[in-house]
Design a protein around this motif. Structure first.
Motif, short mmCIF file in Angstrom:
data_model
loop_
_atom_site.label_atom_id
_atom_site.label_comp_id
_atom_site.label_asym_id
_atom_site.label_seq_id
_atom_site.Cartn_x
_atom_site.Cartn_y
_atom_site.Cartn_z
N GLY A 72 1.62 22.38 2.57
CA GLY A 72 1.80 21.25 3.48
C GLY A 72 3.10 20.51 3.20
O GLY A 72 3.80 20.79 2.23
N ALA A 73 3.40 19.56 4.07
CA ALA A 73 4.63 18.78 3.94
C ALA A 73 4.50 17.78 2.79
O ALA A 73 3.48 17.12 2.64
N CYS A 74 5.56 17.68 2.01
CA CYS A 74 5.61 16.77 0.87
C CYS A 74 6.09 15.41 1.36
O CYS A 74 7.12 15.31 2.03
N GLY A 75 5.35 14.34 1.03
CA GLY A 75 5.81 13.00 1.41
C GLY A 75 4.68 12.05 1.66
O GLY A 75 3.52 12.31 1.34
N GLY A 76 5.04 10.91 2.25
CA GLY A 76 4.05 9.88 2.54
C GLY A 76 4.70 8.59 3.00
O GLY A 76 5.84 8.59 3.46
N ARG A 77 3.97 7.49 2.83
CA ARG A 77 4.40 6.18 3.29
C ARG A 77 4.20 5.13 2.22
O ARG A 77 3.26 5.21 1.43
N ARG B 144 7.59 -0.54 6.30
CA ARG B 144 6.93 0.72 5.96
C ARG B 144 8.00 1.80 5.87
O ARG B 144 8.68 2.09 6.86
N ALA B 145 8.16 2.36 4.69
CA ALA B 145 9.09 3.48 4.49
C ALA B 145 8.29 4.77 4.60
O ALA B 145 7.24 4.91 3.97
N GLU B 146 8.79 5.70 5.40
CA GLU B 146 8.17 7.01 5.53
C GLU B 146 9.19 8.06 5.10
O GLU B 146 10.34 8.02 5.53
N ARG B 147 8.75 8.95 4.23
CA ARG B 147 9.64 10.01 3.74
C ARG B 147 8.92 11.34 3.73
O ARG B 147 7.73 11.41 3.46
N THR B 148 9.68 12.39 4.02
CA THR B 148 9.25 13.75 3.73
C THR B 148 10.32 14.36 2.86
O THR B 148 11.50 14.01 2.97
N PHE B 149 9.90 15.24 1.98
CA PHE B 149 10.82 15.89 1.04
C PHE B 149 10.76 17.40 1.27
O PHE B 149 9.71 18.01 1.12
N GLY B 150 11.90 17.96 1.66
CA GLY B 150 11.99 19.40 1.86
C GLY B 150 12.26 20.11 0.53
O GLY B 150 12.25 19.49 -0.53
N THR B 151 12.54 21.39 0.61
CA THR B 151 12.86 22.13 -0.61
C THR B 151 14.30 21.86 -1.07
O THR B 151 14.65 22.15 -2.20
N SER C 136 0.84 -1.20 0.00
CA SER C 136 0.00 0.00 0.00
C SER C 136 0.87 1.25 0.00
O SER C 136 2.06 1.19 0.29
N CYS C 137 0.24 2.36 -0.33
CA CYS C 137 0.93 3.65 -0.20
C CYS C 137 -0.07 4.68 0.30
O CYS C 137 -1.27 4.57 0.05
N THR C 138 0.45 5.64 1.02
CA THR C 138 -0.33 6.77 1.50
C THR C 138 0.45 8.02 1.13
O THR C 138 1.61 8.16 1.50
N ILE C 139 -0.19 8.89 0.38
CA ILE C 139 0.44 10.14 -0.02
C ILE C 139 -0.18 11.26 0.79
O ILE C 139 -1.38 11.53 0.67
N ASP C 140 0.63 11.86 1.66
CA ASP C 140 0.14 13.01 2.41
C ASP C 140 -0.02 14.19 1.46
O ASP C 140 -1.09 14.77 1.36
#
Length: 158
Positions: free
Chosen positions: A70-75, A86-93, A5-9
């Protein structure tokens, strides 16, 4: 390797999106412009991170910054011979603002089984590899039926 599965914030135009991948063949049937290519880019970014700096308008990082803020990223939940993770990432500028955490889904604890460049470890290939691009991007075959586009991806058992 199998995608679960994936979840995109927030990633490009996609916001609060959740998808459970079918164990055999996953089909995403949405209209043109919905974000099927963005979904494929998200999967690639979850395995390899995002390239570039958002100050460059032609960079991936700039292209996929959230449209709504909002914050870019997901799981991303996936399975390998070593278990379910479960990989969790956020991507900054900027790349140095990115975060990556890997969890063992069985225990719920942080895992060190794979590093942030988990795509290289799992697929034994770099992000630039044609086979990886084909696997995660080009395998979304797009068909047009009755005014709707249909993206079909056989990406759950790679």
């Amino acid at each position: 390797m199998k995608l679960i599965s994936c979840t995109i914030d927030n990633f490009g135009k996609l916001h609060n999106y959740h998808c459970r991948f079918d164990p055999d063949l996953h089909v995403t049937a949405e209209e043109n412009g919905w974000g099927k290519t963005t979904l494929a880019a998200f999967l690639l970014a979850m395995f390899y991170g995002l390239e570039g700096d958002s100050r460059r308008k032609d960079s991936q990082r700039s292209r996929y910054q959230p449209w709504n803020g909002g914050a870019c990223g997901g799981r991303l939940v996936f399975e390998t011979g070593d278990g379910r993770f479960r990989a969790e990432r956020t991507f900054g500028t900027k790349p140095r603002q990115d975060t990556f955490t890997l969890y063992d889904e069985r225990t719920g604890l942080i895992s060190d089984r794979y590093a942030a460049d988990l795509g290289r470890e799992i697929f034994s290939s770099s992000r630039e590899s044609k086979s990886i691009q084909e696997l995660l991007m080009s395998d979304f075959k797009e068909f047009h039926i009755a005014g709707h586009s249909l993206a079909v991806a056989q990406i759950t058992s790679v």
